[in-house]
Each structure stands twice: as C-alpha cells, then as structure tokens.
Design an enzyme around this catalytic site. Structure first.
Site, short mmCIF file in Angstrom:
data_model
loop_
_atom_site.label_atom_id
_atom_site.label_comp_id
_atom_site.label_asym_id
_atom_site.label_seq_id
_atom_site.Cartn_x
_atom_site.Cartn_y
_atom_site.Cartn_z
N LYS A 227 30.84 34.32 21.11
CA LYS A 227 31.10 33.38 22.20
C LYS A 227 29.93 33.16 23.16
CE LYS A 227 34.63 35.89 23.33
NZ LYS A 227 35.88 36.50 23.77
N ASP B 138 41.26 41.65 24.70
CA ASP B 138 42.19 40.74 25.38
C ASP B 138 43.47 40.49 24.56
OD1 ASP B 138 40.71 39.29 23.53
OD2 ASP B 138 40.28 37.60 24.84
#
Ligand code: BGC
Length: 486
Positions: free
Chosen positions: A156, A191
C-alpha cells in the site's frame, strides 16, 4: 450508442464467468492450505495468537494505534461491556517521505504522535504502570506471539528502509523508550483481526473479518490444529492449554497476495501496466484488482488506452488522466453512483479535468462502462475470497444436528463503505459460489473502527494473559462465541 467493439474485447478480463469464479475459489483454497502447512508462502496464513473472539462483556480502557490505512490514528478506547464502547481519536498524516524513508524515523514519528495525543487529548487511563497499547499494524507480519512479529513485506505505498525482517513491536517500543514515553505495546494486531474481534464484540460471534479499503485482506477463526506449520509441539501445547492456549485461533490470511504467481487471476494489459509501474511489482496481485488504492489506477489505464486509440475524448487527455495515480477510488465511487450520463460528464470535467469540447457523444457511457467493469470485477473477486474461507472452514453447510446460525462477516474499509453496489454484487457472486441457500447464510455487516476496538480487545487479552502468568495461572481458553476475553 453501442460501445465501441474494443471495449467488449476487454470484458472477459472483468466480467468473470461463473466457471472462472469457481476456478478462482479452488485455487484460493489450495493457496490457503499451502500457507497453513508451511512458512514463506504468498498467502501467508499468519497465526495471530488470538485464541478466540470476545462476547461483548469485556471492559477496560486501552490505547490503540492504527498504521496502514489512509492515516495514522491514535485512539483511546473505552470498552464498557454490554457490546458498548467509546473512542477518542486523533489522525496524523504520514507523508510519502516517512513512508519511504528510514524505518527508525517513521517509528519515531509514530511515538511522537502518541505523545502528542496524550498531551493534547489527554487520557482517562490513570495508573503508575505503563499504559497498555494495542498496535494495529496492517501489513504482512510473521507473528510469533501476541506481542511480536517480523515484517514480511510492505504494501500500500509504504517502503520504509530497514524494517523488513524486524520485529515491529520492538521498533515501536524502542521508539517509546528512546523518548521516555510511558507506554507498553502489549499486542500486535492486523486490521482484519481487529475487525473480526470488533464485529464479535458489537454484534455477536463472527467467522471472518475482512477489509476492502486501501488494501484488502481477511482473517478468520480456524482450529489451531489446522495451522500445521506451528509444529506438533506447539499445537499440542495449545490444545493442552499451554502458552498458546486454545482450540481455536484467529488466522490472518494475507489474501492480498493471492495468485502472485498469476495462475488464475484475469490479468489484463491494464493490470500488467499497473503492476509494472507500482513500487511492489509482482506482489499483492489480488489486492491490485480489488482494493481502493488501485481501482482508480486500473480505470485510468483503460481510459488512457482508449484515448491513445482515438476512441475517447477525440484523443485528448488531461493532466489528471496523464498523472500516475492521478485520481483515486473516490472518482470510481462517484461515477458508480451517478444517475445519468450527464452526471458522469460533469464528473469527467470537474474531477478529471477533461475539456468539455473534447467530450464526444457516447464518451460518458464509455467512462461509465470502464468504471463499472472494474468495480464488478473487484466485488466478484472479493466474493471469491469470502467463499474460499467459508468453504475451507466447512461453513458452506449447516453442521449436522446443529441449528443454522448463518455465517457472520464483519467488513470495513472505504470500498466496502463507499463503493455503490459493492455489497449487493458480493452477495450475488456468493450465491453463485455457495449456492442460493449457502449465499443467503452469509451475513455481511460493517464493523467500523475495527482497528481501534480490535486493538484494545487484543491488548486486553494480552494483559489478562500477562496478569495470569504473573499469578502463576495458565492461559485461558476461548471457544468462539461461548466465552469472552474476561
Ligand atoms: C496488508 C494487510 C492488511 C490489508 C488491509 C494489505 O495490504 O498486507 O495486512 O490487512 O492491506 O489493510
């Protein structure tokens, strides 16, 4: 106006047939099994050492840190029990310089942000002991304990130097210690694991926590014994209630790296261009077709190709369209939500900066088409990931003699939240993959703030385990849905 024939030649890469979807799920299951059997696989199937899910009765106040989404977030999470919580939070921007610079500088910045939070926002935690912090670190980590794990690779847009292969909890704790910040990082959590825990805390036991946001990934509950790579000793130890107690363990799949070998994903020339120009070529193949960071960029590559073929905008481009990552998934969501080609035309002018005189008849429909096929593919592939986990855990059928409780999936992330039609399309594809009845059994629900609440819940589990060890008791066992973290 009918679409130009060139568009329809690209459709097989995006409008995946049912047969293709089944094939992808089969490959998915195989890669998951490989990742459970040995280390070093693309789909890393990381044991989280979280041995169950909360039941909503948990209480306490913890700090949580969330790195890996759009911003760095520092939170204070108060768990009240009865499925209720409250979050105080502050967001801090992580510049590209920090993302790609020295890891030590990045972690110093994170520690400074926690310090600033405690100073500016204050904390209700009053104790002479260090404050317990759960660290949601949303990158692939080979976790070796609830509070230890080495970074496998960045994703990312992050690429900080001297971090890969290092224990990220240690990197953070060292930064706190260097700055004399009285905080103890007691839990490391992905997450997706946080989302699974948060969903279970808020609305009852869930099987899967999934993120469809900047990146994509999923975590689920498996039998500890299935994580064969832990080795027979550790598995037995777990089953006997030793250090890694629990018959069940949350596994972080790291499905974003599914099919890096490109054996079954529908890789078009637009995906190849995106991958080649990315900072992590040949990595995160699945993520690059599904997650928010890339949806705009795939469509930009399609539009550029059509412009260069003189099929779109009379062959004229714009600065935004010519710029790498010139626009993001917000444009994709806006076009998907547009009610008419006129509305799309307005978006093309205002957000892509194309001159009105260059927009020909039928151009808005072509842009709409490009956006739609990319969004459809993302949602169908998302369904493949969920279906693979549901099948792998045997949850595609109701266990004999048991009441049908369905399968609960907690989801979070900008794509899940803001891309119009996403969840409807995922449900349609699940019906194809699991059968009409099977598809209906899967309940997806937004689990907002998974990274904050999940990190706090994991910090609570870690603290309890620590307290028990100090008292000389063994680690508690969790059975999904039957016992909480208290
Ligand atoms: C990371 C995962 C994370 C996901 C969603 C991926 O790029 O590898 O660890 O869970 O993004 O944030």
């Amino acid at each position: 106006m009918p679409l130009p024939p060139i568009c329809t030649t690209f459709e097989p890469y995006f409008l995946l047939s049912d047969e293709r979807l089944h094939d992808i799920v089969n490959h998915f299951r195989k890669e998951m099994e490989d990742g459970l059997a040995s280390y070093g696989k693309d789909v890393a199937m990381v044991p989280s050492f979280v041995t169950g899910v909360p039941d909503g009765s948990e209480e306490g106040t913890f700090l949580a840190l969330d790195l890996g989404g759009t911003n760095l977030r520092v939170c204070e999470v108060r768990l009240f029990g009865q499925h209720k919580f409250e979050i105080k939070q502050q967001k801090y921007k992580v510049s590209d310089e920090l993302k790609e610079g020295e890891a030590r500088i990045l972690f110093d910045y994170i520690a400074d942000s926690v310090d600033a939070f405690l100073t500016e926002i204050g904390s209700d935690i009053s104790s002479n002991e260090p404050m317990h912090l759960g660290f949601t670190f949303s990158f692939p980590v080979e976790q070796t304990a609830i509070d230890a794990g080495k970074l496998l690779t960045w994703t990312k847009g992050f690429n900080a130097k001297h971090a890969i292969g290092h224990d990220v909890v240690k990197l953070l704790q060292d930064a706190f210690d260097r700055k004399h910040i009285h905080v103890r990082c007691s839990a490391l959590v992905n997450d997706t694991v946080g989302t699974l825990l948060s969903r279970s805390y808020q609305s009852g036991p869930a099987l899967i926590g999934a993120i469809f946001g900047t990146g994509t990934n999923g975590a689920y509950i498996d039998k500890t014994r299935t994580v064969q790579k832990l080795g027979e000793d550790k598995i037995k130890q777990a089953e006997a209630g030793g250090e890694h107690a629990g018959q069940f363990m949350v596994v972080n799949t790291e499905w974003g790296a599914f099919d890096n070998g490109r054996n079954c994903l529908p890789v078009s020339q637009f995906d190849n261009k995106l991958d080649r120009e990315s900072i992590n070529p040949r990595k995160q193949a699945f993520e690059k077709m599904v997650s928010g960071m890339y949806l705009g960029e795939i469509t930009r590559n399609i539009l550029l190709h059509l412009i260069d073929s003189s099929i779109l905008f009379n062959g004229y481009s714009s600065k935004t369209i010519n710029t790498h990552y010139g626009y993001d998934a917000a444009f994709v969501s806006a076009v998907e939500g547009a009610k008419s080609p006129e509305e799309v035309k307005k978006l093309i002018i205002s957000q892509l900066g194309v001159k009105e005189e260059h927009i020909g008849e039928g151009d808005a429909e072509i842009v709409q088409w490009a956006i739609r096929v990319v969004a459809i593919r993302a949602s169908k592939l998302a369904a493949c990931a969920i279906a693979a986990v549901v099948q792998h855990t045997g949850n595609d059928k109701v266990p004999e003699g048991e009441e049908d409780k369905g399968v609960d999936v907690g989801v979070d992330g900008s794509v899940a939240e803001f891309l119009p039609n996403f969840s409807e399309r995922v449900s349609e594809a699940l019906a194809v993959l699991l059968g009409k009845e099977g598809g209906k059994r899967v309940r997806m629900g937004l689990a907002k703030d998974g990274s904050g609440v999940g990190a706090a819940l994991t910090a609570l589990q870690a603290k309890k385990a620590m307290d028990k060890r100090t008292e000389g008791k063994s680690h508690s066992q969790f059975v999904p849905g039957k016992k909480g973290f208290n």
